[in-house]
Design a protein around this motif. Sequence first.
Motif, mmCIF file in Angstrom:
data_model
loop_
_atom_site.group_PDB
_atom_site.id
_atom_site.type_symbol
_atom_site.label_atom_id
_atom_site.label_comp_id
_atom_site.label_asym_id
_atom_site.label_seq_id
_atom_site.Cartn_x
_atom_site.Cartn_y
_atom_site.Cartn_z
ATOM 1 N N ALA A 179 5.112 9.168 72.263
ATOM 2 C CA ALA A 179 4.461 9.010 70.964
ATOM 3 C C ALA A 179 5.185 9.832 69.913
ATOM 4 C CB ALA A 179 3.006 9.451 71.053
ATOM 5 N N VAL A 180 5.251 9.299 68.694
ATOM 6 C CA VAL A 180 5.808 10.028 67.551
ATOM 7 C C VAL A 180 4.669 10.239 66.568
ATOM 8 C CG1 VAL A 180 7.353 9.894 65.564
ATOM 9 C CG2 VAL A 180 8.145 9.151 67.822
ATOM 10 N N SER A 181 4.395 11.508 66.278
ATOM 11 C CA SER A 181 3.295 11.841 65.375
ATOM 12 C C SER A 181 3.366 13.315 65.003
ATOM 13 C CB SER A 181 1.952 11.548 66.056
ATOM 14 O OG SER A 181 0.883 11.895 65.226
ATOM 15 N N GLY A 182 3.021 13.626 63.757
ATOM 16 C CA GLY A 182 2.911 15.020 63.341
ATOM 17 C C GLY A 182 4.179 15.837 63.455
ATOM 18 N N GLY A 183 5.336 15.207 63.314
ATOM 19 C CA GLY A 183 6.590 15.939 63.347
ATOM 20 C C GLY A 183 7.157 16.195 64.728
ATOM 21 N N VAL A 184 6.648 15.491 65.744
ATOM 22 C CA VAL A 184 7.188 15.640 67.100
ATOM 23 C C VAL A 184 7.222 14.291 67.819
ATOM 24 C CG1 VAL A 184 6.408 18.028 67.379
ATOM 25 C CG2 VAL A 184 4.958 16.169 68.163
ATOM 26 N N ALA A 185 8.123 14.199 68.792
ATOM 27 C CA ALA A 185 8.110 13.097 69.755
ATOM 28 C C ALA A 185 7.601 13.709 71.049
ATOM 29 C CB ALA A 185 9.506 12.514 69.943
ATOM 30 N N THR A 186 6.478 13.204 71.528
ATOM 31 C CA THR A 186 5.852 13.747 72.728
ATOM 32 C C THR A 186 6.028 12.774 73.886
ATOM 33 O OG1 THR A 186 4.219 14.860 71.356
ATOM 34 C CG2 THR A 186 3.707 14.644 73.692
ATOM 35 N N PHE A 187 6.582 13.277 74.976
ATOM 36 C CA PHE A 187 6.751 12.511 76.208
ATOM 37 C C PHE A 187 5.680 13.011 77.171
ATOM 38 C CE2 PHE A 187 10.694 12.290 74.029
ATOM 39 C CZ PHE A 187 11.364 11.165 74.456
ATOM 40 N N THR A 188 4.753 12.131 77.578
ATOM 41 C CA THR A 188 3.663 12.528 78.469
ATOM 42 C C THR A 188 3.759 11.699 79.742
ATOM 43 O OG1 THR A 188 2.295 13.017 76.537
ATOM 44 C CG2 THR A 188 1.166 12.841 78.661
ATOM 45 N N ALA A 189 4.262 12.305 80.807
ATOM 46 C CA ALA A 189 4.497 11.603 82.068
ATOM 47 C C ALA A 189 5.225 10.282 81.823
ATOM 48 C CB ALA A 189 3.185 11.389 82.825
ATOM 49 N N ALA A 190 6.184 10.313 80.893
ATOM 50 C CA ALA A 190 6.959 9.120 80.544
ATOM 51 C C ALA A 190 7.909 8.768 81.685
ATOM 52 C CB ALA A 190 7.744 9.367 79.262
ATOM 53 N N ALA A 191 8.009 7.481 81.978
ATOM 54 C CA ALA A 191 8.886 7.013 83.050
ATOM 55 C C ALA A 191 10.353 7.187 82.678
ATOM 56 C CB ALA A 191 8.602 5.541 83.331
ATOM 57 N N ASP A 192 11.211 7.255 83.691
ATOM 58 C CA ASP A 192 12.648 7.360 83.488
ATOM 59 C C ASP A 192 13.117 6.260 82.538
ATOM 60 O OD1 ASP A 192 15.268 8.402 84.065
ATOM 61 O OD2 ASP A 192 15.615 6.599 85.250
ATOM 62 N N GLY A 193 13.848 6.628 81.498
ATOM 63 C CA GLY A 193 14.378 5.664 80.542
ATOM 64 C C GLY A 193 13.474 5.400 79.351
ATOM 65 N N ALA A 194 12.186 5.809 79.418
ATOM 66 C CA ALA A 194 11.288 5.631 78.276
ATOM 67 C C ALA A 194 11.856 6.389 77.094
ATOM 68 C CB ALA A 194 9.891 6.134 78.616
ATOM 69 N N ALA A 195 11.712 5.830 75.888
ATOM 70 C CA ALA A 195 12.393 6.441 74.748
ATOM 71 C C ALA A 195 11.602 6.358 73.455
ATOM 72 C CB ALA A 195 13.745 5.759 74.543
ATOM 73 N N ALA A 196 11.966 7.259 72.553
ATOM 74 C CA ALA A 196 11.606 7.158 71.140
ATOM 75 C C ALA A 196 12.898 6.712 70.472
ATOM 76 C CB ALA A 196 11.156 8.503 70.588
ATOM 77 N N GLN A 197 12.903 5.498 69.903
ATOM 78 C CA GLN A 197 14.110 4.960 69.301
ATOM 79 C C GLN A 197 13.878 4.662 67.827
ATOM 80 O OE1 GLN A 197 16.435 2.082 71.802
ATOM 81 N NE2 GLN A 197 14.405 1.825 72.705
ATOM 82 N N VAL A 198 14.946 4.788 67.044
ATOM 83 C CA VAL A 198 14.880 4.417 65.638
ATOM 84 C C VAL A 198 14.536 2.927 65.569
ATOM 85 C CG1 VAL A 198 16.237 4.158 63.529
ATOM 86 C CG2 VAL A 198 16.525 6.194 64.958
ATOM 87 N N LEU A 199 13.591 2.580 64.702
ATOM 88 C CA LEU A 199 13.154 1.199 64.535
ATOM 89 C C LEU A 199 14.352 0.295 64.265
ATOM 90 C CD1 LEU A 199 10.414 -0.285 64.463
ATOM 91 C CD2 LEU A 199 10.512 -0.063 61.974
ATOM 92 N N ALA A 200 14.368 -0.879 64.891
ATOM 93 C CA ALA A 200 15.520 -1.776 64.848
ATOM 94 C C ALA A 200 16.058 -2.033 63.444
ATOM 95 C CB ALA A 200 15.175 -3.088 65.532
ATOM 96 N N GLY A 201 15.223 -2.293 62.478
ATOM 97 C CA GLY A 201 15.687 -2.612 61.137
ATOM 98 C C GLY A 201 16.291 -1.437 60.386
ATOM 99 N N LEU A 202 16.156 -0.232 60.917
ATOM 100 C CA LEU A 202 16.658 0.969 60.251
ATOM 101 C C LEU A 202 17.897 1.549 60.918
ATOM 102 C CD1 LEU A 202 13.251 2.771 59.637
ATOM 103 C CD2 LEU A 202 14.553 1.360 58.036
ATOM 104 N N ARG A 203 18.347 0.946 62.012
ATOM 105 C CA ARG A 203 19.499 1.488 62.742
ATOM 106 C C ARG A 203 20.788 1.253 61.967
ATOM 107 N NH1 ARG A 203 17.599 -1.113 68.461
ATOM 108 N NH2 ARG A 203 15.712 0.126 68.632
ATOM 109 N N PRO A 204 21.661 2.261 61.908
ATOM 110 C CA PRO A 204 22.914 2.094 61.161
ATOM 111 C C PRO A 204 23.931 1.267 61.937
ATOM 112 C CG PRO A 204 22.871 4.227 62.207
ATOM 113 C CD PRO A 204 21.523 3.600 62.462
#
Length: 145
Positions: free
Chosen positions: A42-67
């Motif tokens: 989850a991304v919220s409040g100035g942090v990306a929090t991984f909570t028992a996230a599976a291998d490979g789970a990610a916080a990624q820049v939204l597709a339309g905003l990627r350079p």
Amino acid sequence: MESGRIAAYQAGVDRRRRRRSERVPDPNFDDPSKWTTDAGVAVSGGVATFTAAADGAAAQVLAGLRPVVLAGETYRWTIEVVSVALGGVAFRAFAGGAAGATITTPGVYTGTTVVSNSGVADLGVRAVGSTTAVVTRFSLKKISP
């Protein structure tokens, strides 16, 4: 003649500034609408929090905003991790390309990567193994060509 040299110098400075500008639209995780997340992340409040996230789970820049990146360009990435209770996190960029070393302790981590394929950058922070961690910054800046 002097004004021409000044203009040329300023143009060079402006190019260098753009080249070193931030490529992540929300490097401090302040705006969840600029991120896409997998289950357990989850991304919220100035942090990306991984909570028992599976291998490979990610916080990624939204597709339309990627350079768009070009093969041969060099980038410096920074990840700031404030806690890791399980597993680890790693830098992820450029579909089918670079991934950073696994980070398992809090700190600020920096590295460089050279783009191998041109295209839209797949940028983010990913879980390595089952992961519980908190990340406060993810930055990517172009440093050459």
